[in-house]
Design a protein around this motif. Structure first.
Motif, PDB file in Angstrom:
ATOM      1  N   LEU A  31      35.614  42.863  27.067  1.00  0.00           N
ATOM      2  CA  LEU A  31      35.758  41.430  26.822  1.00  0.00           C
ATOM      3  C   LEU A  31      36.740  41.171  25.675  1.00  0.00           C
ATOM      4  CD1 LEU A  31      34.854  38.574  27.514  1.00  0.00           C
ATOM      5  CD2 LEU A  31      32.986  38.854  25.885  1.00  0.00           C
ATOM      6  N   ALA A  32      36.680  41.965  24.633  1.00  0.00           N
ATOM      7  CA  ALA A  32      37.607  41.825  23.503  1.00  0.00           C
ATOM      8  C   ALA A  32      39.040  42.131  23.939  1.00  0.00           C
ATOM      9  CB  ALA A  32      37.189  42.748  22.366  1.00  0.00           C
ATOM     10  N   GLU A  33      39.220  43.140  24.788  1.00  0.00           N
ATOM     11  CA  GLU A  33      40.551  43.452  25.304  1.00  0.00           C
ATOM     12  C   GLU A  33      41.110  42.300  26.115  1.00  0.00           C
ATOM     13  OE1 GLU A  33      40.046  47.026  27.530  1.00  0.00           O
ATOM     14  OE2 GLU A  33      40.024  48.317  25.763  1.00  0.00           O
ATOM     15  N   LEU A  34      40.280  41.707  26.944  1.00  0.00           N
ATOM     16  CA  LEU A  34      40.706  40.583  27.783  1.00  0.00           C
ATOM     17  C   LEU A  34      41.087  39.380  26.927  1.00  0.00           C
ATOM     18  CD1 LEU A  34      41.048  39.304  30.594  1.00  0.00           C
ATOM     19  CD2 LEU A  34      38.655  38.603  30.445  1.00  0.00           C
ATOM     20  N   LEU A  35      40.261  39.051  25.944  1.00  0.00           N
ATOM     21  CA  LEU A  35      40.557  37.920  25.066  1.00  0.00           C
ATOM     22  C   LEU A  35      41.826  38.163  24.250  1.00  0.00           C
ATOM     23  CD1 LEU A  35      37.006  36.936  23.795  1.00  0.00           C
ATOM     24  CD2 LEU A  35      38.462  35.684  25.392  1.00  0.00           C
TER      25      LEU A  35
END
Length: 94
Positions: free
Chosen positions: A13-17
Motif C-alpha cells: 500500500l505504501a509503494e502504491l501511494l
C-alpha cells in the motif's frame, strides 16, 4: 470474508501511494511549467511593445533635433533606429 493486514500488505500500500504521489507530482510540475512559460511569453510581448513605443519616441526626438539643424550622429542614429524598426517589423510578420 476476512481481511488480513500484515507487514507485506502495508508495504504494498505504501509503494502504491508513493508511486501515485510521484506521478501526480510530475503532472503538477509539467502543468505549472507550461503555465509559467505562457505567462513569460505574455510578459515578453508586453515588453517588446513598450520597447517599440520607446524607439518611436526616441526617433521622434531625433527627427526634432535634425529639424533644428543637428546632423552627424543624429542622422546616423536615426538611420540605425529606422533600420532596426523595419527589420523588427519584418521579423515579427514571419
Amino acid at each position: 470474508m476476512e481481511v488480513i493486514i500484515n507487514a507485506n500488505t502495508l508495504i504494498m500500500l505504501a509503494e502504491l501511494l508513493t508511486a501515485l504521489g510521484v506521478i501526480g507530482g510530475v503532472i503538477l510540475w509539467c502543468f505549472k511549467f507550461i503555465q509559467r512559460s505562457r505567462r513569460q511569453n505574455e510578459e515578453l510581448k508586453a515588453i517588446r511593445k513598450e520597447q517599440t513605443l520607446i524607439c518611436y519616441g526616441l526617433l521622434a526626438c531625433l527627427k526634432g533635433l535634425k529639424e533644428q539643424g543637428c546632423n552627424g550622429p543624429v542622422t546616423e542614429a536615426m538611420n540605425k533606429i529606422e533600420d532596426h524598426l523595419n527589420q523588427a517589423a519584418h521579423d515579427e510578420e514571419t
